[in-house]
Write a protein that holds these residues in place. Structure first.
Motif, mmCIF file in Angstrom:
data_model
loop_
_atom_site.group_PDB
_atom_site.id
_atom_site.type_symbol
_atom_site.label_atom_id
_atom_site.label_comp_id
_atom_site.label_asym_id
_atom_site.label_seq_id
_atom_site.Cartn_x
_atom_site.Cartn_y
_atom_site.Cartn_z
ATOM 1 N N GLN A 181 12.561 51.829 76.099
ATOM 2 C CA GLN A 181 13.318 53.069 76.187
ATOM 3 C C GLN A 181 12.435 54.175 76.745
ATOM 4 O OE1 GLN A 181 14.714 55.269 72.511
ATOM 5 N NE2 GLN A 181 16.718 54.559 73.221
ATOM 6 N N LEU A 182 13.034 55.069 77.527
ATOM 7 C CA LEU A 182 12.335 56.231 78.069
ATOM 8 C C LEU A 182 12.765 57.454 77.271
ATOM 9 C CD1 LEU A 182 12.010 57.187 81.810
ATOM 10 C CD2 LEU A 182 12.798 58.887 80.171
ATOM 11 N N ILE A 183 11.800 58.272 76.861
ATOM 12 C CA ILE A 183 12.112 59.503 76.147
ATOM 13 C C ILE A 183 11.440 60.689 76.839
ATOM 14 C CG2 ILE A 183 12.413 58.342 73.928
ATOM 15 C CD1 ILE A 183 9.651 59.383 73.087
ATOM 16 N N ARG A 184 12.061 61.867 76.673
ATOM 17 C CA ARG A 184 11.532 63.096 77.266
ATOM 18 C C ARG A 184 11.354 64.129 76.147
ATOM 19 N NH1 ARG A 184 15.358 61.334 81.628
ATOM 20 N NH2 ARG A 184 14.036 60.912 83.446
ATOM 21 N N PRO A 185 10.208 64.126 75.473
ATOM 22 C CA PRO A 185 9.994 64.983 74.305
ATOM 23 C C PRO A 185 9.998 66.487 74.596
ATOM 24 C CG PRO A 185 8.406 63.185 74.364
ATOM 25 C CD PRO A 185 9.071 63.222 75.692
#
Length: 279
Positions: A181-185
């Motif tokens: 999964q890709l996350i953008r904090p």
């Protein structure tokens, strides 16, 4: 109070000077979008620019103080940086006490040999290499340093130049790397706050090390102004009359009323609203 070391001053600035603009918005985004869960092993992808370096410090600080157990790996991909840029990335990571792991790729060699959308190809290849490297290290997520301003610009670019309504999502599942999964904090943080943090701490990061142009993202392959720079200029002009214009666009992305749109697509199926009845 005892004298603080340079890195302690930088970390303190995140929690004190920029608590409202950066730290609270970072924590709010992580919580609101459920970006981190118990047992995660996250590859924090550090390119060497201001955004990814700040993201690395934020994730590091969260890891220290969070009650949720998760692991971090700080991953740096060298796509073919010249020696000066690469050493600057390494030196900044050491100064900020970010324990990076570096791996090499040949992305710059590949994109310099194509005439068709080299920036798009570079972005796709970068993500693929990062997913692959992170997966080999046992990670289930990669974290990228996109911020609110990136989200707003991408949305407007899709509308003005792509005839569609699309944006960056705070998280998405990989289609090519199952289980990843890709996350953008930094999804809720404005770029101006990041720039202010950098200036306040007198930090200097690499800009863009793209070998195709000295001023990356300012000119496209044909020599014209890029779509992103056009949108940046438009937003800059609009901010003269409304300083919160980016926030307005960002909020609109989360308040879409399907009853007031002409049509939309869901799971590959197009839906169109009925024509309004005549008065």
């Amino acid at each position: 109070m005892k004298d603080l070391t340079p890195i302690q001053k930088i970390e303190r600035s995140i929690h004190k000077k920029f608590r409202r603009e950066i730290w609270r918005k970072f924590v709010a985004g992580v919580q609101q979008y459920g970006l981190i869960t118990e047992g995660d092993k996250i590859a924090v992808c550090v390119s060497g620019g201001k955004d990814s370096m700040l993201m690395a410090k934020l994730m590091q600080q969260l890891h220290r103080h969070s009650e949720i157990p998760f692991e971090l790996i700080f991953l740096v991909m060298n796509p073919g940086y010249n020696e000066i840029n690469f050493q600057k990335v390494v030196a900044n990571a050491a100064f900020l006490e970010i324990p990076i792991q570096v791996f090499d790729s040949n992305i710059f060699d590949v994109v310099t040999k194509t005439d068709r959308s080299p920036c798009y190809l570079c972005a796709r290849m970068r993500r693929g290499f990062l997913y692959s490297a992170a997966q080999k290290l046992g990670c289930n997520k990669i974290a990228l340093g996109h911020h609110m301003s990136d989200v707003v610009e991408t949305t407007l670019m899709s509308m003005l130049f792509g005839a569609q309504f699309k944006t960056m999502l705070p998280k998405l599942n990989s289609k090519n790397f199952p289980g990843m999964q890709l996350i953008r904090p930094m999804y809720c943080i404005e770029e101006n706050a990041i720039l202010a943090w950098k200036r306040y701490n007198s930090l200097s990061f690499i800009q863009c090390a793209c070998p195709l142009a000295e001023n990356c993202n300012i000119y496209d392959a044909s020599g014209g102004t890029s779509a992103r720079q056009t949108v940046k200029a438009l937003l800059s002009q609009l901010k003269k009359d409304n300083k919160d214009v980016e926030k307005s666009v960002f909020q609109s992305l989360q308040m879409i009323n399907l009853e007031t749109v002409i049509g939309y697509k869901l799971n590959g199926v197009e839906y169109f609203t009925s024509s309004p009845a005549s008065n």
